[in-house]
Design an enzyme around this catalytic site. Structure first.
Site, PDB file in Angstrom:
ATOM      1  N   GLY A   9       0.840  -1.205   0.000  1.00 46.15           N
ATOM      2  CA  GLY A   9       0.000   0.000   0.000  1.00 46.15           C
ATOM      3  C   GLY A   9       0.869   1.246   0.000  1.00 46.15           C
ATOM      4  N   GLY A  12      -0.527   4.965  -1.273  1.00 45.89           N
ATOM      5  CA  GLY A  12      -1.623   5.672  -0.610  1.00 45.89           C
ATOM      6  C   GLY A  12      -1.138   6.895   0.151  1.00 45.89           C
ATOM      7  N   ASP A  35       2.126  -1.869  -4.385  1.00 48.59           N
ATOM      8  CA  ASP A  35       0.722  -1.439  -4.339  1.00 48.59           C
ATOM      9  C   ASP A  35       0.007  -2.123  -5.489  1.00 48.59           C
ATOM     10  OD1 ASP A  35      -1.750   0.231  -4.255  1.00 48.59           O
ATOM     11  OD2 ASP A  35      -0.563   1.459  -2.896  1.00 48.59           O
ATOM     12  N   ILE A  36      -1.311  -1.996  -5.468  1.00 50.62           N
ATOM     13  CA  ILE A  36      -2.122  -2.597  -6.529  1.00 50.62           C
ATOM     14  C   ILE A  36      -2.018  -1.785  -7.824  1.00 50.62           C
ATOM     15  CG2 ILE A  36      -4.263  -1.375  -5.884  1.00 50.62           C
ATOM     16  CD1 ILE A  36      -4.963  -4.811  -6.152  1.00 50.62           C
ATOM     17  N   ARG A  37      -1.563  -0.530  -7.691  1.00 51.92           N
ATOM     18  CA  ARG A  37      -1.359   0.335  -8.861  1.00 51.92           C
ATOM     19  C   ARG A  37      -0.062   1.107  -8.675  1.00 51.92           C
ATOM     20  NH1 ARG A  37      -2.652   5.365  -6.443  1.00 51.92           N
ATOM     21  NH2 ARG A  37      -3.744   4.897  -4.519  1.00 51.92           N
ATOM     22  N   TYR A 143     -15.145  -0.241   8.942  1.00 48.21           N
ATOM     23  CA  TYR A 143     -13.717   0.049   9.073  1.00 48.21           C
ATOM     24  C   TYR A 143     -13.267  -0.120  10.530  1.00 48.21           C
ATOM     25  CZ  TYR A 143      -9.494   3.004   9.046  1.00 48.21           C
ATOM     26  OH  TYR A 143      -8.229   3.515   9.197  1.00 48.21           O
ATOM     27  N   LYS A 147     -10.684  -2.790  12.180  1.00 48.56           N
ATOM     28  CA  LYS A 147      -9.481  -2.388  12.923  1.00 48.56           C
ATOM     29  C   LYS A 147      -9.481  -2.981  14.336  1.00 48.56           C
ATOM     30  CE  LYS A 147      -7.167  -0.006   9.876  1.00 48.56           C
ATOM     31  NZ  LYS A 147      -5.905  -0.552   9.330  1.00 48.56           N
TER      32      LYS A 147
HETATM   33  N1  SER Z   1      -8.722   8.805   8.810  1.00 49.38           N
HETATM   34  C1  SER Z   1      -9.487   7.611   8.901  1.00 49.38           C
HETATM   35  C2  SER Z   1     -10.841   7.792   8.342  1.00 49.38           C
HETATM   36  O1  SER Z   1     -11.329   8.897   8.363  1.00 49.38           O
HETATM   37  C3  SER Z   1      -9.600   7.186  10.319  1.00 49.38           C
HETATM   38  O2  SER Z   1      -8.607   6.281  10.608  1.00 49.38           O
HETATM   39  O3  SER Z   1     -11.434   6.855   7.908  1.00 49.38           O
END
Ligand code: SER
Length: 315
Positions: A9, A12, A35-37, A143, A147
């Site tokens: 990654g 990014g 990375d994937i790109r 998300y 995590k």
């Molecule tokens: N910056 C991230 C988000 O906004 C939080 O880890 O998703």
């Protein structure tokens, strides 16, 4: 020196700057970006690059063996806002990439892993101010769930298999070099771009939405520091709270207006408001400071000056 690093990654928001910094610290040919790109020109020109899908175990294993990798920084992830649109994709990417890297370490193919967690591990029932290292964690985003689950697996792999995995819970990260994608804290980057380009910004969060934030240089310092200290200093193998500053859209806008008096902000909250409302306003990072001597350096005002100066040159 035996150390050979793989960044997954690398193109990014964080990966780009992390790769650049690691290539200043170590011989470039020992810092493999993937990375994937493909990434921007600076990244592609500065050292080896591999196209790599973070969910493909054998592809990662192949790169690890071919380049004799000893450490992996896993920066590939789908962030909070995009994750709400593609829950299964977010889960698949965020969890499988982590398992791939943890399993490589478990099987002795790499020595050390960095994996970032986030303030998104906290949820509506978490104490909002000076959120402690250990507290109620009931994340309400895909998300955040990925995590928090990831944190439990990191701790598990350390306890059961002795995997040397290290992690920090990043707040919202702000940088002039790279753009974030698909996060809830992204407004705090976009606002600087729009201030310089159009002298106005329509914010997708309400004026009073306070969130923990950090300038990218501090985040990179923390990342490299936690990977550099002796293993005995790392007392938390899930993930460390990390803090620098907290502000809301109105406060960052006022800081910008101090340097660009014509700048105007207006508010049109969207679905990201609910995500932001579920997160803490400020974070207590005493444990990180105590265990491995970390401390943020850059304030909101300093960050605003750095952002405006560097973006002005860009536009
Ligand atoms: N910056 C991230 C988000 O906004 C939080 O880890 O998703």
């Amino acid at each position: 020196m035996k150390k050979r690093i793989l960044i997954i990654g690398a193109c990014g928001q964080i990966g780009t700057e992390l790769t650049a910094r690691l290539r200043q610290l170590y011989p470039s040919h020992k810092v493999i970006a993937s990375d994937i790109r493909e990434g921007d020109e600076a990244l592609m020109q500065s050292g080896p690059f591999e196209i790599l899908d973070a969910t493909d175990y054998s592809a990662i294993e192949d790169v690890v063996i071919r380049h004799e990798i000893t450490e992996v920084y896993l920066m590939a992830a789908m962030l909070s806002a995009t994750g709400e649109k593609f829950p299964m994709k977010a889960w698949h990417l965020n969890m499988n990439s982590l398992f791939n890297v943890l399993n490589l370490a478990k099987d002795g193919k790499i020595d050390k892993v960095f994996w970032p967690s986030s303030i998104a591990v906290f949820g509506p029932s978490t104490p909002k101010r000076q959120t402690p290292q250990q507290t109620i964690m009931e994340p309400s985003t895909v998300y955040g769930i990925s995590k928090q689950t990831g944190e439990r697996w990191c701790e598990y792999y350390f306890q059961k298999y002795g995997v040397d995995v290290r992690s920090v819970r990043y707040p919202g990260l702000i940088s002039y070099k790279t753009l974030p994608g698909g996060g809830t804290t992204d407004y705090a980057v976009d606002i600087y771009h729009k201030a310089l380009k159009h002298t106005k910004y329509i914010c997708f969060l309400k004026a009073e939405t306070t969130l923990p934030m950090m300038f990218m240089d501090d985040a990179i310092d923390a990342t490299i520091k936690i990977m550099d200290v002796p293993a005995s200093k790392i007392k938390t193998r899930s993930s460390y709270n990390l803090a620098a500053m907290s502000f809301n859209p109105e406060e960052i806008a006022q800081r910008i207006q101090h340097y660009l008096p014509d700048f105007k902000i207006s508010y049109q909250p969207d679905f990201r408001q609910a995500i932001a409302d579920s997160w803490p306003e400020s974070i207590d990072d005493t444990e990180a400071q105590k265990d491995w001597g970390w401390k943020a350096k850059v304030s909101l005002d300093e960050m605003t000056q750095i952002m405006l100066k560097n973006l002005k040159e860009k536009y």
